[in-house]
Design a protein around this motif. Structure first.
Motif: not given
Length: 336
Positions: A273-285
């Motif tokens: 959940v928290m990864r989906a909410l990373e500010k940087d799109p490159d760090v998200r899924f």
């Protein structure tokens, strides 16, 4: 804007025949831009839902373009988790309307308001179904850009051919309202720059806050993360007294870790959940299939009929998405 009485007076009355084949039954729902009415297809003797613009908003510049965009985007998608568009036509006064499958149920927003935080397995099941829908959309170059609980419709699987003996634990979820979607290769992007098509602030990604035009599929991943967070915690990750403060928080503030609000959320699920909410799109899924694979162990069992399309989408996708693989959690349900 709200629907006024003069607007409703111009909604076709029950018994009215539209386009020579749709007999109006009554109003199903209404909003700021349009109204959804139930009608019966005279030749097929089948009930459908008709969505049409109200006269007062038809003259608001981009509304007709948005309406046609929604129909064009949704009609291209073949998924059990997208509301089907059956036809597009116009009233005698030129107002366009689209014909959709008639569903019985309610929006996810109503479910959340009525029940508060949802059980982990159920909440994950709804996001998995939305992921299945958006995987199809993203492959076709369509970014929704306005995913939110009021654009998710919950209905019984039995309505779509599943036998009652296989009644699911999870309702079937269908995504709708592609009115501000971004289509790859669509040159008419100026429509999305207006305030009316900006998106819903609570569910907007940081990059969407900065530029409504320059977003990709990862903005939908953010929105799915916000919805999952809200279903589990009972509150969205960002909540401010004004729209301006909310947009600033989305762009700059870290969300409260979900386990602080919902301690029973398994750690690997909380990490997803928290990864989906990373500010940087490159760090998200990288895509919704990776998000789905990461949360799948915590969703409904594979034999749940509502999960059929999810299983098909995840075929060949690893569940080890940048975190420690989790063992299948206990089937015991925790009711919040």
């Amino acid at each position: 804007m709200s629907v006024t009485e003069p607007d409703l007076a111009e909604v076709p009355a029950p018994g009215t025949i539209l386009a020579g084949k749709y007999e109006v039954v009554g109003v199903l729902g209404k909003g700021g831009m349009g109204v959804v009415i139930e009608a019966r297809h005279l030749r097929l003797n089948q009930n459908v839902a008709l969505k049409l613009l109200l006269p007062s908003v038809r003259a608001m510049g981009d509304t007709v373009v948005r309406f046609e965009r929604e129909a064009r985007a949704a009609a291209r998608l073949q998924s059990p988790h997208v509301v089907r568009i059956l036809d597009v036509d116009a009233l005698d006064d030129g107002r366009p309307f689209m014909v959709m499958e008639r569903l019985r149920g309610h929006e996810l927003e109503a479910e959340m308001k009525a029940r508060g935080p949802l059980p982990v397995e159920e909440a994950v099941g709804y996001i998995l179904q939305a992921c299945a829908a958006m995987a199809v959309a993203h492959r076709m170059g369509i970014v929704h850009r306005d995913l939110k609980p009021s654009n998710f419709f919950l209905t019984d699987v039995d309505e779509h051919g599943t036998s009652s003996s296989a009644k699911p634990k999870t309702k079937m979820l269908k995504v709708f309202d592609f009115g501000i979607s971004k289509l790859a290769g669509d040159v008419a992007t100026s429509v999305t720059a207006t305030t009316s098509a900006f998106g819903t602030p609570l569910y907007m990604s940081p990059e969407q806050v900065r530029s409504v035009k320059h977003v990709d599929a990862r903005t939908d991943i953010w929105s799915l993360g916000v919805i999952l967070y809200e279903m589990l915690a009972g509150t969205p990750p960002f909540k401010e007294p004004s729209a301006t403060a909310l947009l600033v928080a989305i762009a700059t503030d870290p969300p409260v870790p979900i386990q602080k609000l919902r301690p029973d959320v398994p750690a690997p699920l909380a990490s997803a959940v928290m990864r989906a909410l990373e500010k940087d799109p490159d760090v998200r899924f990288a895509d919704v299939r990776e998000l789905a694979a990461a949360i799948r162990p915590f969703g409904p069992p594979a034999d749940d009929p509502a999960m059929a399309a999810v299983s098909a989408e995840l075929a060949g996708v690893s569940g080890d998405i940048g975190s420690t693989p989790a063992a299948r959690p206990s089937r015991r349900r925790t009711v919040a």
